[in-house]
Scaffold this active site. Structure first.
Site, PDB file in Angstrom:
ATOM      1  N   THR A 176       0.815  -1.220   0.000  1.00 32.06           N
ATOM      2  CA  THR A 176       0.000   0.000   0.000  1.00 32.06           C
ATOM      3  C   THR A 176       0.847   1.269   0.000  1.00 32.06           C
ATOM      4  O   THR A 176       2.002   1.274   0.414  1.00 32.06           O
ATOM      5  CB  THR A 176      -0.920   0.016   1.225  1.00 32.06           C
ATOM      6  OG1 THR A 176      -0.116  -0.201   2.377  1.00 32.06           O
ATOM      7  CG2 THR A 176      -1.998  -1.048   1.109  1.00 32.06           C
ATOM      8  N   GLN A 203       3.994   2.904   8.369  1.00 28.44           N
ATOM      9  CA  GLN A 203       3.871   1.481   8.707  1.00 28.44           C
ATOM     10  C   GLN A 203       2.645   0.858   8.041  1.00 28.44           C
ATOM     11  O   GLN A 203       2.658  -0.298   7.677  1.00 28.44           O
ATOM     12  CB  GLN A 203       3.834   1.310  10.220  1.00 28.44           C
ATOM     13  CG  GLN A 203       5.212   1.554  10.810  1.00 28.44           C
ATOM     14  CD  GLN A 203       5.248   1.363  12.297  1.00 28.44           C
ATOM     15  OE1 GLN A 203       4.380   1.863  13.010  1.00 28.44           O
ATOM     16  NE2 GLN A 203       6.259   0.647  12.783  1.00 28.44           N
ATOM     17  N   CYS A 204       1.598   1.665   7.869  1.00 29.91           N
ATOM     18  CA  CYS A 204       0.413   1.126   7.197  1.00 29.91           C
ATOM     19  C   CYS A 204       0.474   1.268   5.691  1.00 29.91           C
ATOM     20  O   CYS A 204      -0.212   0.561   4.965  1.00 29.91           O
ATOM     21  CB  CYS A 204      -0.847   1.791   7.763  1.00 29.91           C
ATOM     22  SG  CYS A 204      -0.719   3.568   7.977  1.00 29.91           S
ATOM     23  N   TYR A 205       1.294   2.225   5.217  1.00 30.98           N
ATOM     24  CA  TYR A 205       1.449   2.432   3.771  1.00 30.98           C
ATOM     25  C   TYR A 205       2.934   2.466   3.439  1.00 30.98           C
ATOM     26  O   TYR A 205       3.528   3.540   3.281  1.00 30.98           O
ATOM     27  CB  TYR A 205       0.796   3.760   3.352  1.00 30.98           C
ATOM     28  CG  TYR A 205      -0.703   3.804   3.503  1.00 30.98           C
ATOM     29  CD1 TYR A 205      -1.522   3.060   2.655  1.00 30.98           C
ATOM     30  CD2 TYR A 205      -1.317   4.607   4.469  1.00 30.98           C
ATOM     31  CE1 TYR A 205      -2.896   3.104   2.782  1.00 30.98           C
ATOM     32  CE2 TYR A 205      -2.691   4.653   4.603  1.00 30.98           C
ATOM     33  CZ  TYR A 205      -3.481   3.903   3.755  1.00 30.98           C
ATOM     34  OH  TYR A 205      -4.835   3.947   3.882  1.00 30.98           O
TER      35      TYR A 205
END
Lengths: 144, 388
Positions: free
Chosen positions: B72, B142-144
């Site tokens: 992502t 961390q999420c993307y």
């Protein structure tokens, strides 16, 4: 009778000379100046419709070349891409010859190529880039 | 209680559209009808009047969601064909504005700049179904975790694309002249020195907001012709300024109302969204816009019968006054005069130059008329009126 549209490029040293006048006087040629400009660096450019007998035409062109002038066919022409033209009319602000005009009351923008002097102003002014500079279709070589 | 002699509702008009018995005319056709039969009779007979305008509308652009990658990515910078889009939104949302030039454009460094490619051109190419180069960079989270993406996309590949124009359909606009001594290159076109030409940019009697000058029927939720498809008025536009001096008929004598419009880009047509380059000024997007006006009563019949000789544009000097922020009307000129090819001002005959296409404006009004007649386009009642 021979007639042709020519582009003359004058080097810096020549811009003061009465070249076109000499063409008429010494070679019995008739001319229409369609466009003339002197650049910031003082070179000149002129678009000329020149006509006369084929012999005189050749002699005239030889004279021009002898004076250091670069003579070329008006090897380009302005065409309108009708797919792109939206008939807004912006081009009519700059067209110096009336080749681009508005037909009323329809408000249709018409392009009469016969009146076009290839000044190219419309090419950069046309918002959707409908006016295109292209190689001329009658691209015959001029007499030598 | 209404004091009108003729009263119709949106629902009644829509019933007629469904039944195929609706009477629709363009705003130009309405002029003669009201002149001949009077406003009441015209209101009884005509149900809808269609309008149209097609011109560069700089305050235009599109919200685009370009879909997630694997891994992502939260894009922080986005380009379409090297034209920057604003990415300060959620992970893969962005907004591309019509006037954004492409990177490395020489701008006005070689004057007048040509501005050959910009956001308006990107939108036009997407709508035309062409493949466009999409590039995005990210700082990584961390999420993307993804830091970049780079691929060719078409409009079909994009999960969502919405044309969203914060200011279209200006109700009246300036007639631009240049009183200076040198030619100038403006968003109102090329202006020769000493008032060598006078440029204007509305479709006059066909222009949407001239036909509903007090916004009685045009408001939030009005369904419209937008970019060749269907769109909606979603708010009043930026710089909406209804409180200007008006004629007796309600026509503003200066730029006044504006529309904020939006619609699904995927059902639009590149014929009606054309990327344009304005010499010395910048890139833009020519937008086709048409608004249907329900003839709810005789007042609306009267408003929609406005003709070019009743609409006046203020003459503004763009040589000195406008750039210094001191624009003041140097006179008023009617659209009938403007469209005639020359105006008379201060004893000088000045050739006029339109920037707005009447040919296309008429085509829009006719298209919208046929959509309504064929039953595919119903009218919507606004949920909120524009400030008037």
């Amino acid at each position: 009778m021979y007639e042709k549209m020519l582009i003359l490029k004058f080097p810096r040293t020549n811009v003061q000379e009465p070249i076109v006048c000499n063409l008429a006087k010494n070679f019995d040629l008739t001319f229409t100046i369609l466009n003339a400009a002197i650049s910031p660096r003082k070179e000149g450019q002129m678009v000329l419709q020149l006509s006369g007998s084929p012999h005189n035409f050749d002699e005239g062109v030889r004279y021009l070349r002898g004076r250091g002038i670069i003579v070329s066919n008006a090897g380009e022409e302005i065409r309108r891409n009708d797919e792109k033209c939206v008939h807004c009319g912006s081009c009519t602000a700059v067209c110096p010859t009336g080749a681009l005009s508005i037909e009323r009351p329809e408000m249709l923008v018409v392009f009469d190529q016969e009146k076009c002097s290839i000044c190219k102003l419309c090419v950069s002014v046309c918002p959707p880039h409908a006016m295109e500079l292209r190689p001329a279709e009658n691209g015959e070589t001029q007499p030598e | 209680m209404s004091s009108h002699k003729v009263v119709k509702t949106y629902e009644e008009i829509n019933e007629k559209i469904r039944a195929g018995s609706v009477v629709v005319v363009t705003a130009e056709e309405m002029i003669g009808i009201v002149k001949e039969h009077g406003a009441c009779e015209a209101a009884r007979h005509v149900d809808v009047v269609t309008t149209g305008t097609f011109a560069p509308m700089c305050s235009s652009g599109a919200f685009i969601n370009f879909g997630h990658t694997s891994p992502t990515l939260k894009a922080s910078k986005v380009w379409f064909n090297n034209v920057p889009a604003y990415a300060g939104l959620a992970a893969v949302d962005c907004y591309i504005g019509a006037t954004e030039p492409c990177e490395e454009d020489p701008l006005n460094r070689v004057f007048p700049g040509e501005f050959n490619y910009g956001g308006g051109h990107v939108i036009s190419e997407l709508v035309a179904g062409k493949s466009v180069h999409l590039k995005a960079t990210a700082y990584g989270t961390q999420c993307y975790p993804n830091r970049a993406m780079d691929k060719m996309v078409t409009l079909n590949d994009l999960p969502m694309a919405v044309l969203c124009n914060p200011r279209n359909g200006y109700q009246n606009y300036n007639c631009a002249v240049n009183l200076g001594n040198k030619i100038i290159y403006t968003y109102m076109g090329v202006l020769k020195s000493k008032a060598g030409n006078a440029n204007y940019s509305t479709s006059g009697a066909l222009s949407p907001l001239f036909n509903d000058p007090y916004y009685r029927t045009i408001g939030l939720g009005t369904k419209i012709f937008l970019g060749g498809g269907e769109g909606y008025v979603s708010w009043y536009g930026t710089q909406h300024n209804p409180g200007v001096p008006r004629t007796e008929g309600g026509i503003p004598l200066k730029p006044a109302g504006t529309l904020w419009v939006m619609g699904d880009l995927k059902q639009m047509d590149a014929r009606w969204l054309v990327g344009v380059s304005i010499l010395g000024y910048g890139c833009s997007l020519s937008v086709g816009l048409g608004v249907p006006i329900p003839i709810l009563n005789e007042d609306m019949a009267r408003y929609t019968a406005v003709s070019d000789d009743e609409i006046f544009a203020p003459i503004i000097d763009y040589g000195i006054d406008y750039p210094t922020g001191k624009a003041k009307p140097l006179g008023q000129v009617s659209y009938a005069e403007l469209k005639s090819g020359s105006i008379n001002w201060n004893g000088q005959v000045i050739p006029t130059v339109p920037l707005s296409s009447m040919v296309r404006a008429r085509e829009i009004a006719q298209t919208l008329k046929s959509w309504i007649q064929s039953g595919r386009f119903l009218l919507t009642q606004p949920q909120m009126s524009l400030p008037s």
